[in-house]
Structures are given as structure tokens and as C-alpha cells.
Design an enzyme around this catalytic site. Structure first.
Site, PDB file in Angstrom:
ATOM      1  N   CYS A 102      -2.619  -9.606 -16.554  1.00  0.00           N
ATOM      2  CA  CYS A 102      -3.223  -9.085 -19.072  1.00  0.00           C
ATOM      3  C   CYS A 102      -1.941  -9.954 -19.134  1.00  0.00           C
ATOM      4  O   CYS A 102      -0.619  -9.991 -18.705  1.00  0.00           O
ATOM      5  CB  CYS A 102      -2.382  -7.893 -18.344  1.00  0.00           C
ATOM      6  SG  CYS A 102      -2.187  -7.494 -20.250  1.00  0.00           S
ATOM      7  N   HIS A 144     -10.309  -2.740 -18.906  1.00  0.00           N
ATOM      8  CA  HIS A 144      -9.006  -3.966 -18.824  1.00  0.00           C
ATOM      9  C   HIS A 144      -8.242  -3.305 -20.206  1.00  0.00           C
ATOM     10  O   HIS A 144      -7.681  -2.742 -20.976  1.00  0.00           O
ATOM     11  CB  HIS A 144      -8.765  -4.983 -18.568  1.00  0.00           C
ATOM     12  CG  HIS A 144      -7.780  -5.528 -18.619  1.00  0.00           C
ATOM     13  ND1 HIS A 144      -6.746  -5.838 -17.698  1.00  0.00           N
ATOM     14  CD2 HIS A 144      -6.567  -5.516 -19.931  1.00  0.00           C
ATOM     15  CE1 HIS A 144      -5.598  -5.950 -18.052  1.00  0.00           C
ATOM     16  NE2 HIS A 144      -6.084  -6.358 -19.190  1.00  0.00           N
ATOM     17  N   GLU A 145      -9.351  -3.989 -21.850  1.00  0.00           N
ATOM     18  CA  GLU A 145      -8.703  -4.197 -22.989  1.00  0.00           C
ATOM     19  C   GLU A 145      -9.170  -2.642 -23.080  1.00  0.00           C
ATOM     20  O   GLU A 145      -8.182  -2.588 -24.548  1.00  0.00           O
ATOM     21  CB  GLU A 145     -10.217  -5.234 -23.795  1.00  0.00           C
ATOM     22  CG  GLU A 145      -9.901  -6.198 -23.396  1.00  0.00           C
ATOM     23  CD  GLU A 145      -8.722  -7.179 -22.697  1.00  0.00           C
ATOM     24  OE1 GLU A 145      -7.264  -7.118 -23.871  1.00  0.00           O
ATOM     25  OE2 GLU A 145      -8.990  -7.873 -21.794  1.00  0.00           O
ATOM     26  N   HIS A 148      -5.874  -0.981 -23.326  1.00  0.00           N
ATOM     27  CA  HIS A 148      -5.230  -1.305 -24.281  1.00  0.00           C
ATOM     28  C   HIS A 148      -5.319  -0.130 -25.464  1.00  0.00           C
ATOM     29  O   HIS A 148      -4.297   0.152 -25.964  1.00  0.00           O
ATOM     30  CB  HIS A 148      -5.298  -2.583 -23.999  1.00  0.00           C
ATOM     31  CG  HIS A 148      -4.027  -4.114 -23.439  1.00  0.00           C
ATOM     32  ND1 HIS A 148      -2.739  -3.856 -22.906  1.00  0.00           N
ATOM     33  CD2 HIS A 148      -5.022  -4.704 -23.144  1.00  0.00           C
ATOM     34  CE1 HIS A 148      -3.226  -4.714 -22.176  1.00  0.00           C
ATOM     35  NE2 HIS A 148      -4.260  -4.769 -22.027  1.00  0.00           N
TER      36      HIS A 148
HETATM   37 NI    NI Z   1      -4.395  -6.729 -20.759  1.00  0.00          NI
END
Ligand code: NI
Length: 177
Positions: A102, A144-145, A148
């Protein structure tokens, strides 16, 4: 377009839930600029993906995709994609472990279990509603995004810390390519 600096772990804004973009705002100069800046910043830093909170904007916008990526040398190309207000509609039962890094976590890498297939809904940058089926590394990037956007780092998804460390150290030991 502006190259933005990356917001790093430790900044409380990365732990916030980011806000939806109102549909009638998508075509505004403000939102289009954020998308352009996110794209430029992702590509400059060789990110596989990047979420708006990582450039200091707590809105639900992500970009991902690359032809070749030096951070993930063995990854197949992933089409360049911009997503506004992405939602996972359905996902496979199956999860698979895979290494992730990341840009907000420096050179740390860790093995994270992710769903192997997803159906995701989002607006594109023109405001069209898109429903897309994805699998493999693309599905991993999207999970993953979206994390966030909900204030979560990949390390919070790890089931074990056995496969975790600095990129260089993991490479030296042949744990990642
Ligand atoms: Ni990331």
C-alpha cells in the site's frame, strides 16, 4: 493535473469512512480534477490502485489498473478503471491469500485473504452506472481500495503475520518476486 503527495498511515483521515459523491456532482470540474489527480498520482508512484483519501480527499473515488507494474512484476495487466461510489454486490464464497502493499504503508507487504470473484457496481467518470464482474488480482485490488474508503488498511485484513515484512527483506528471502 496535480501530482499529490500520499497521505501516510498515522493520519486520522485514513481511518475515516469517506463520503459518497452525489451523482449530479460527478461531471463538475472539482470531481473530474480529483479523478485526474488520483490517476496521475497512482501512475507516478506505480500504485496498482489508489483511493481518494490517500491523496487527502475523503470521497468514495478509486482508480486502479496498469499494463506493467514494477511493484507487482508477475501481475497480469489490469485495465485502467475509475470508480465512483463502488459497492460490492456479490462475492465468491472462496477466498485466496495473496501479497499486498500500500502506498500509504511504505514498503510493508503482507499476505491477505481476499474473495476471488466479485460483482461490483459503481459510477464511471461520466456518471454511467456500471456493473462489472471481476476476479483474481483485479478483485483483490478493488477490495483493497474499497477498504480505504471505509478507513481500513490491508494489515487489518491479515489472518496471520507469518507472511509480513518489508519488501526488500521478503525479496531477499524469496517470499515475494
Ligand atoms: Ni492501499
Amino acid at each position: 493535473m496535480t501530482l499529490c503527495s500520499i497521505v501516510n498511515v498515522g493520519n486520522p483521515n485514513l481511518k475515516m469512512r469517506s463520503e459518497e459523491v452525489a451523482w449530479d456532482q460527478i461531471k463538475t470540474h472539482e470531481i473530474q480534477s480529483i479523478i485526474d489527480n488520483l490517476l496521475l498520482t497512482m501512475q507516478y508512484h506505480h500504485g496498482a490502485g489508489l483511493a481518494a483519501p490517500q491523496i487527502g480527499t475523503n470521497l468514495r473515488i478509486v482508480t486502479y489498473g496498469f499494463d506493467v507494474n514494477p511493484r507487482y512484476p508477475e501481475a497480469e495487466p489490469v485495465a485502467l478503471t475509475m470508480m465512483i461510489n463502488p459497492i460490492i454486490l456479490t462475492h465468491s464464497h472462496e477466498m485466496q491469500p495473496g501479497f499486498e502493499g500500500c502506498l500509504s504503508l511504505g514498503t510493508l507487504r503482507g499476505e491477505v485473504p481476499r474473495y476471488t470473484e466479485l460483482q461490483v457496481k459503481f459510477y464511471d467518470r461520466k456518471g454511467n452506472e456500471i456493473v462489472k464482474a471481476v476476479k483474481g488480482f483485479e478483485a483483490r485490488i478493488i477490495q483493497h481500495e474499497i477498504d480505504h474508503l471505509d478507513g481500513k488498511f490491508f494489515i487489518e485484513r491479515m489472518s496471520s503475520f507469518e507472511h509480513f515484512g518489508f519488501t526488500e527483506e521478503l525479496k531477499i528471502h524469496g517470499i515475494i518476486p
